[in-house]
Enzyme design. Structure first.
Site, mmCIF file in Angstrom:
data_model
loop_
_atom_site.group_PDB
_atom_site.id
_atom_site.type_symbol
_atom_site.label_atom_id
_atom_site.label_comp_id
_atom_site.label_asym_id
_atom_site.label_seq_id
_atom_site.Cartn_x
_atom_site.Cartn_y
_atom_site.Cartn_z
ATOM 1 N N ARG A 165 19.381 -21.054 -35.181
ATOM 2 C CA ARG A 165 18.752 -19.820 -34.700
ATOM 3 C C ARG A 165 18.791 -19.764 -33.177
ATOM 4 N NH1 ARG A 165 13.582 -19.433 -33.479
ATOM 5 N NH2 ARG A 165 12.902 -20.945 -35.051
ATOM 6 N N LYS A 185 31.760 -2.655 -36.141
ATOM 7 C CA LYS A 185 32.764 -1.614 -36.031
ATOM 8 C C LYS A 185 34.084 -2.182 -35.478
ATOM 9 C CE LYS A 185 29.427 1.124 -37.386
ATOM 10 N NZ LYS A 185 28.178 0.360 -37.245
ATOM 11 N N ASP A 203 25.639 1.830 -24.761
ATOM 12 C CA ASP A 203 26.212 1.472 -26.054
ATOM 13 C C ASP A 203 27.707 1.756 -25.972
ATOM 14 O OD1 ASP A 203 27.191 1.512 -28.721
ATOM 15 O OD2 ASP A 203 25.181 1.911 -29.482
ATOM 16 N N TYR A 210 23.407 8.055 -32.088
ATOM 17 C CA TYR A 210 23.504 7.652 -33.488
ATOM 18 C C TYR A 210 22.131 7.788 -34.141
ATOM 19 C CZ TYR A 210 23.464 4.314 -37.365
ATOM 20 O OH TYR A 210 23.270 3.705 -38.579
#
Length: 364
Positions: free
Chosen positions: A49, A198, A173, A101
């Site tokens: 982690r 993406k 972004d 978005y």
């Protein structure tokens, strides 16, 4: 190095840790924890982690492509955005692009605002509007460029100039353009976010998110949020993204070339009333003459896949009104041009004539 070379050979500084066998592909360190050689000794890794060699390599690749001081990898793009929001405190204000978005809007309206942070939506492509929106409480400007789904562009360098010496983070972004086509940090941004699901991964087979910071200090703050909140990228998914990035340049060149041809073709079609394409990248949207035409296209395409995503090798078509922006209040959605006649296209690497033929058949 040129961007296409960086895609293949970035992050060699991690090779001494992850490539000790001489493996050309980064090994998958599928482990949750790491043993210590002895008391007060460490291999440099303790718990996945916090950090993992495969994930560390992937983070370094993305940071190198964006020209940042450091990066952090997350389980999804939304987890990456949520982590960045943890940099702010109650009473802070964030100016955000209004044509975002839908998932980002949902996060801001339901989680960020609940945490006492004000969100002010404006058209960030309008510099006068940006200037007027800045107040003493403003701590960040959050930009999508091109926007999703209307493909509006914001001049990041000009926004940075407006910020001047104010203590305001400029966040971009960069999912749509990717670091191959555009580097926001080089134009004044402080933080870059990617949905690695993406274009970076590029094959619609994994979920991932990335944050890249301009300074080491900011990168460390984001790393602390990552290891504390725990929405980290898995080693196997980091391997898939790293593998995908190696072909990012050639995929983007082909997809962009296709998108330009398709945008020009769409402009000549009498059943298409508007085409939104920023002349770069592989994302475009278009408005049909009627709702029936839009739904006919969705029902009749065969090569093109009707799906809610983007950035893969396959061409995908999306209906923003009922998919990506379904939870945006109708009045807001319609005011931005996101109606039942709007379709969004993520152009893949197939032959452009085949994509065009599929669209043409669907409109007969």
């Amino acid at each position: 190095m040129k961007p296409e070379t960086t895609c293949v050979h970035a992050a060699k500084s991690t090779a001494n840790k992850s490539h000790t066998t001489g493996a050309v592909a980064v090994p998958i360190f599928q482990t949750a924890t790491f043993a210590h050689p002895g008391f007060g000794q460490s291999t440099g890794y303790d718990y996945s982690r916090t950090q993992n060699p495969t994930v560390e390599h992937c983070e370094a690749v993305v940071a190198a492509l964006e020209g940042g001081a450091g990066g952090a990898a997350f389980a999804t793009g939304m987890a990456a955005i949520a982590a960045v929001m943890e940099l702010f405190r109650p009473g802070d204000e964030i100016i955000a692009t209004d044509d975002l978005y839908g998932g980002s809007i949902r996060l801001f309206n339901n989680i960020t605002v609940k945490n006492g942070i004000a969100i002010k939506y404006i058209d960030t492509s309008d510099l006068a509007a940006v200037k007027a929106a800045i107040t003493p409480a403003t701590k960040a400007i959050f930009i999508e460029t091109p926007t999703n789904p209307m493909m509006k562009l914001t001049d990041i360098a000009a926004v940075k100039k407006l910020i001047g010496e104010r203590d305001i983070l400029l966040i971009s972004d960069n999912t749509f353009l990717t670091p191959y086509l555009f580097n926001p940090l080089a134009h004044g941004a402080d933080v870059v976010i990617h949905s690695g699901t993406k274009y970076l991964s590029g094959h619609n087979d994994t979920l991932a998110g990335f944050v890249v910071a301009k300074t080491s200090e900011l990168a460390e703050k984001i790393h602390i949020v990552k290891k504390t909140t725990g929405a980290v990228l898995s080693p196997f998914d980091a391997f898939l993204v790293t593998r995908g990035i190696k072909t990012l340049a050639i995929r983007m060149e082909k997809s962009q070339s296709n998108a330009r041809k398709i945008a020009e073709w769409l402009k000549s079609q009498h059943r298409i009333t508007a085409v939104h394409y920023p002349e770069m990248g592989a994302m475009l949207s278009f408005t049909t003459d009627t709702v029936e035409t839009a739904q006919d296209i969705l029902n009749k395409v065969e090569l093109i896949l009707y799906a809610e995503s983007l950035g893969g090798v396959e061409t995908l078509i999306t209906y923003p009104a009922t998919q990506t922006h379904s939870e945006v209040p109708e009045a807001e959605r319609l005011s931005r041009g996101i109606d039942e006649k709007l379709l969004r296209l993520s152009v893949g690497i197939e032959a452009a004539p085949d994509i065009i033929n599929d669209l043409e058949r669907s409109m007969l």
